[in-house]
Design a protein around this motif. Structure first.
Motif, mmCIF file in Angstrom:
data_model
loop_
_atom_site.group_PDB
_atom_site.id
_atom_site.type_symbol
_atom_site.label_atom_id
_atom_site.label_comp_id
_atom_site.label_asym_id
_atom_site.label_seq_id
_atom_site.Cartn_x
_atom_site.Cartn_y
_atom_site.Cartn_z
ATOM 1 N N GLU A 88 -10.301 112.062 -66.327
ATOM 2 C CA GLU A 88 -11.462 112.314 -65.470
ATOM 3 C C GLU A 88 -11.388 113.379 -64.979
ATOM 4 O O GLU A 88 -10.283 114.404 -64.868
ATOM 5 N N SER A 89 -12.516 113.915 -64.601
ATOM 6 C CA SER A 89 -12.658 115.328 -63.838
ATOM 7 C C SER A 89 -13.917 115.066 -62.817
ATOM 8 O O SER A 89 -14.516 114.105 -62.854
ATOM 9 N N GLU A 90 -13.898 115.951 -61.711
ATOM 10 C CA GLU A 90 -15.034 115.850 -60.715
ATOM 11 C C GLU A 90 -15.630 116.902 -60.996
ATOM 12 O O GLU A 90 -15.579 118.105 -61.298
ATOM 13 N N ILE A 91 -17.392 116.623 -60.594
ATOM 14 C CA ILE A 91 -18.280 117.322 -60.939
ATOM 15 C C ILE A 91 -18.181 118.373 -59.718
ATOM 16 O O ILE A 91 -18.462 117.839 -58.642
ATOM 17 N N VAL A 92 -18.000 119.726 -59.788
ATOM 18 C CA VAL A 92 -17.961 120.660 -58.569
ATOM 19 C C VAL A 92 -19.394 121.162 -58.091
ATOM 20 O O VAL A 92 -19.938 121.145 -57.309
ATOM 21 N N SER A 93 -20.453 121.564 -59.257
ATOM 22 C CA SER A 93 -21.582 121.965 -59.020
ATOM 23 C C SER A 93 -22.253 121.973 -60.199
ATOM 24 O O SER A 93 -21.806 121.988 -61.180
ATOM 25 N N TRP A 94 -23.665 122.065 -60.284
ATOM 26 C CA TRP A 94 -24.483 122.450 -61.170
ATOM 27 C C TRP A 94 -25.420 123.612 -61.119
ATOM 28 O O TRP A 94 -25.719 123.788 -59.960
ATOM 29 N N HIS A 95 -25.400 124.420 -62.286
ATOM 30 C CA HIS A 95 -26.194 125.609 -62.215
ATOM 31 C C HIS A 95 -27.633 125.613 -62.698
ATOM 32 O O HIS A 95 -28.189 126.469 -62.749
ATOM 33 N N VAL A 96 -27.870 124.279 -63.218
ATOM 34 C CA VAL A 96 -29.091 123.863 -63.684
ATOM 35 C C VAL A 96 -29.710 122.783 -62.827
ATOM 36 O O VAL A 96 -29.099 121.902 -62.196
ATOM 37 N N ALA A 97 -31.073 122.707 -63.051
ATOM 38 C CA ALA A 97 -31.953 121.420 -62.603
ATOM 39 C C ALA A 97 -32.528 120.753 -63.682
ATOM 40 O O ALA A 97 -32.946 121.372 -64.673
ATOM 41 N N GLU A 154 -13.877 120.214 -62.061
ATOM 42 C CA GLU A 154 -12.438 120.655 -61.640
ATOM 43 C C GLU A 154 -11.747 119.444 -62.182
ATOM 44 O O GLU A 154 -11.749 118.189 -62.018
ATOM 45 N N THR A 155 -10.804 120.088 -63.096
ATOM 46 C CA THR A 155 -9.766 119.056 -63.742
ATOM 47 C C THR A 155 -8.741 118.984 -62.730
ATOM 48 O O THR A 155 -8.776 119.449 -61.428
ATOM 49 N N ALA A 156 -7.508 118.460 -63.018
ATOM 50 C CA ALA A 156 -6.270 118.410 -62.261
ATOM 51 C C ALA A 156 -5.636 119.596 -61.949
ATOM 52 O O ALA A 156 -4.709 119.734 -61.165
ATOM 53 N N LYS A 157 -6.058 120.572 -62.538
ATOM 54 C CA LYS A 157 -5.288 122.268 -62.678
ATOM 55 C C LYS A 157 -6.261 123.135 -62.153
ATOM 56 O O LYS A 157 -5.849 124.091 -61.492
ATOM 57 N N ALA A 158 -7.593 122.959 -62.485
ATOM 58 C CA ALA A 158 -8.495 124.339 -62.192
ATOM 59 C C ALA A 158 -9.746 123.956 -62.424
ATOM 60 O O ALA A 158 -10.241 122.878 -62.749
ATOM 61 N N VAL A 159 -10.803 124.745 -61.888
ATOM 62 C CA VAL A 159 -12.178 124.591 -61.774
ATOM 63 C C VAL A 159 -12.380 125.210 -63.235
ATOM 64 O O VAL A 159 -12.088 126.443 -63.497
ATOM 65 N N VAL A 160 -13.292 124.670 -64.022
ATOM 66 C CA VAL A 160 -13.593 124.853 -65.428
ATOM 67 C C VAL A 160 -15.350 124.997 -65.358
ATOM 68 O O VAL A 160 -16.003 124.128 -64.966
ATOM 69 N N GLU A 193 -24.052 113.779 -59.476
ATOM 70 C CA GLU A 193 -24.065 114.468 -58.531
ATOM 71 C C GLU A 193 -22.815 115.269 -58.318
ATOM 72 O O GLU A 193 -21.657 114.971 -58.444
ATOM 73 N N PRO A 194 -22.557 116.548 -57.844
ATOM 74 C CA PRO A 194 -21.401 117.321 -57.338
ATOM 75 C C PRO A 194 -20.705 116.340 -56.552
ATOM 76 O O PRO A 194 -21.223 115.746 -55.729
ATOM 77 N N GLY A 195 -19.294 116.203 -56.625
ATOM 78 C CA GLY A 195 -18.502 115.523 -55.708
ATOM 79 C C GLY A 195 -18.103 114.235 -56.588
ATOM 80 O O GLY A 195 -17.275 113.384 -56.014
ATOM 81 N N THR A 196 -18.799 114.015 -57.894
ATOM 82 C CA THR A 196 -18.595 112.505 -58.291
ATOM 83 C C THR A 196 -17.349 113.028 -59.241
ATOM 84 O O THR A 196 -17.285 113.860 -59.973
ATOM 85 N N PRO A 225 -9.838 112.549 -49.178
ATOM 86 C CA PRO A 225 -9.277 112.126 -50.766
ATOM 87 C C PRO A 225 -8.404 113.050 -51.491
ATOM 88 O O PRO A 225 -8.682 114.428 -51.324
ATOM 89 N N VAL A 226 -7.478 112.638 -51.836
ATOM 90 C CA VAL A 226 -6.472 113.364 -52.869
ATOM 91 C C VAL A 226 -6.895 113.641 -54.142
ATOM 92 O O VAL A 226 -6.952 112.489 -54.934
ATOM 93 N N LYS A 227 -7.343 114.508 -54.715
ATOM 94 C CA LYS A 227 -7.899 114.598 -56.008
ATOM 95 C C LYS A 227 -7.793 116.256 -56.457
ATOM 96 O O LYS A 227 -7.418 116.920 -55.748
ATOM 97 N N GLY A 228 -8.063 116.202 -57.897
ATOM 98 C CA GLY A 228 -8.141 117.602 -58.683
ATOM 99 C C GLY A 228 -6.997 118.184 -58.256
ATOM 100 O O GLY A 228 -5.673 117.711 -58.520
#
Length: 457
Positions: A16-25, A40-46, A62-65, A231-234
């Motif tokens: 799993e990964s967390e959505i950090v941001s969207w650059h499009v709509a 964001e993976t468990a190691k870095a933002v990709v 949405e971001p944060g999911t 929350p402990v994540k990423g």
């Protein structure tokens, strides 16, 4: 036609990964390989490049999911090679995946490659997921009955969707997720769903009364003005797991060496005045990195790995030098590939680039993988010494303390000298006391007198 982009496996074996941001709509036109968002993976933002050229028709998270690998995260209306296009009326609701037909059903680019060729692949098509409707506000989430399933067809066909922390909370409370219908996006079972269900069951009613007892543990309650829960994540979650694994797997030994580094600091000051180093940041870490490379060449046990599965010791003939970096998202340890081939100037440039990338949150997974030995600079925080924990899979880590002006014995008298402490932790399965001590002494020798590099090299 509508093309869906599913969250790919980013090459780290993560689920799993967390959505950090969207650059499009929705409604934006995108080109092939355009960066459309970040996860964001468990190691870095990709960064996520678009695997299609077309128009964005839906963004499902949405971001944060938190999103599981294989879930659809965005959809595009792309030209149909066979002519025409499929309807583009996607909304935020789940839709049936479009089956591509020849010649459109060719291999298409994704974040990690082109995927399987449909002419040779026999992988089964993933069945469609449909989700339960969200209950009205104020009523506890309850599961649909089998009759409801056959009548409406809205109940999710796969296992209930939730995140690992929510599944653990449900297990701790003795709640089966099959009993709940998620109120989150696309039927996701949220923490609040579990908490509300537990509170309702404790009362035996459909609502909570003030002062009534509850089966929900303190950790499940929301934050109040007296506490803040994060929350402990990423990255932070991965590092916490890695440090626990390292601490309770590798038998750590830590040794300390306090020494006079006045000559080393004078040497760095001279380097800064040289035109070859103009515009390059030269710090004590630069000299420590060079000293570590020289010491590893003499004591290769510090640059090895314990292969538990094969019961072998793997000694590396190269040095991928990890540098611990504190970032707003947590601690990361990117490494300089083949650091043993670099001189002082090359190390200084590499260290500066590594630090800038880490602070910007742009460190890539490839830069975090494959480290063989690490350095952590706790001196920048004014700390003198510590007992660093090994980066998992490595045999040693060196902590460098602050450089302080201290009364010190010098040439038979007491003088003010620049003094620092080096702390070396090593895996005692791979490194014995003598090897660790000699390694630390060699690093200290170069810091105390940089001319020793000519002897050790």
């Amino acid at each position: 036609m509508i093309a869906e982009f599913k969250l790919p496996d980013l090459g780290e074996g993560l689920t799993e990964s967390e959505i950090v941001s969207w650059h499009v709509a929705v409604g934006d036109s995108v080109t092939l390989n355009q960066v459309i968002g970040e996860v964001e993976t468990a190691k870095a933002v990709v960064e996520l490049p678009s695997p299609f050229a077309g128009v964005v028709t839906a963004i499902t998270h949405e971001p944060g999911t938190m999103v599981e690998v294989g879930e659809v995260i965005i959809a595009f209306d792309v030209p149909d090679q066979a002519g025409g296009s499929l309807p583009s009326g996607l909304t935020g609701q789940p839709v049936e995946a479009v089956e591509l037909t020849e010649p459109a059903a060719k291999r298409v680019p994704t974040l990690v490659g082109y995927g399987a060729d449909p002419e040779t692949s026999s992988a089964p098509v993933r069945r469609q997921r449909v989700f339960a409707s969200v209950p009205s506000v104020g009523s506890p989430p309850v599961a649909s009955t089998p009759a409801d399933q056959s009548a409406s067809g809205q109940v999710q066909g796969d296992r209930p969707r939730s995140t690992p922390p929510v599944r653990k909370l449900a297990r701790d409370l003795g709640i089966e997720l099959e009993m709940l219908a998620g109120s989150g996006e696309r039927g996701l079972i949220t923490r609040q769903d579990v908490v509300s269900f537990a509170g309702t069951n404790a009362l035996g009613e459909g609502k909570t009364e003030e002062g009534a007892p509850s089966n929900v543990p303190a950790g499940a309650q929301g934050a109040t003005d007296r506490e803040v829960r994060t929350p402990v994540k990423g990255v932070r979650k991965f590092m916490a797991q890695a440090m626990v694994t390292s601490a309770f797997t590798a038998p750590h030994v830590t040794e300390f060496l306090t020494l006079d580094v006045t000559a080393g600091m004078d040497f760095l000051a001279k380097l800064r005045s040289q035109k070859e180093f103009a515009g390059v940041k030269v710090t004590p870490l630069t000299l420590v990195a060079k000293a570590v490379n020289l010491a590893i060449a003499r004591h290769p046990a510090l640059n090895s790995h314990w292969d538990e599965a094969r019961q072998e010791i793997v000694t590396f003939n190269y040095v991928n030098l990890g540098i611990a970096a504190a970032t707003p998202r947590g601690l990361v340890v990117p490494n300089i590939k083949d650091a043993h081939t670099l001189g002082l100037h090359g190390l200084a440039v590499a260290l500066g680039g590594l630090a800038d990338t880490a602070r910007a949150g742009k460190t890539q997974p490839a830069e975090l993988a494959g480290g063989t030995f690490s350095i952590t600079n706790i001196g920048v925080f004014g700390i003198d010494a510590g007992t660093p924990i090994l980066n998992p899979g490595e045999a040693g880590i060196l902590a460098m303390g602050a450089v302080r002006t201290t009364p010190w014995e010098y040439q038979g008298a007491v003088a003010l000298r620049q003094v620092m402490t080096l702390s070396l932790s090593f895996d005692h399965r791979l490194v014995d006391g003598e090897q660790g001590s000699r390694f630390l002494a060699d690093v200290g020798a170069v810091m105390a007198d940089p001319a020793m590099a000519l002897v050790l090299g």
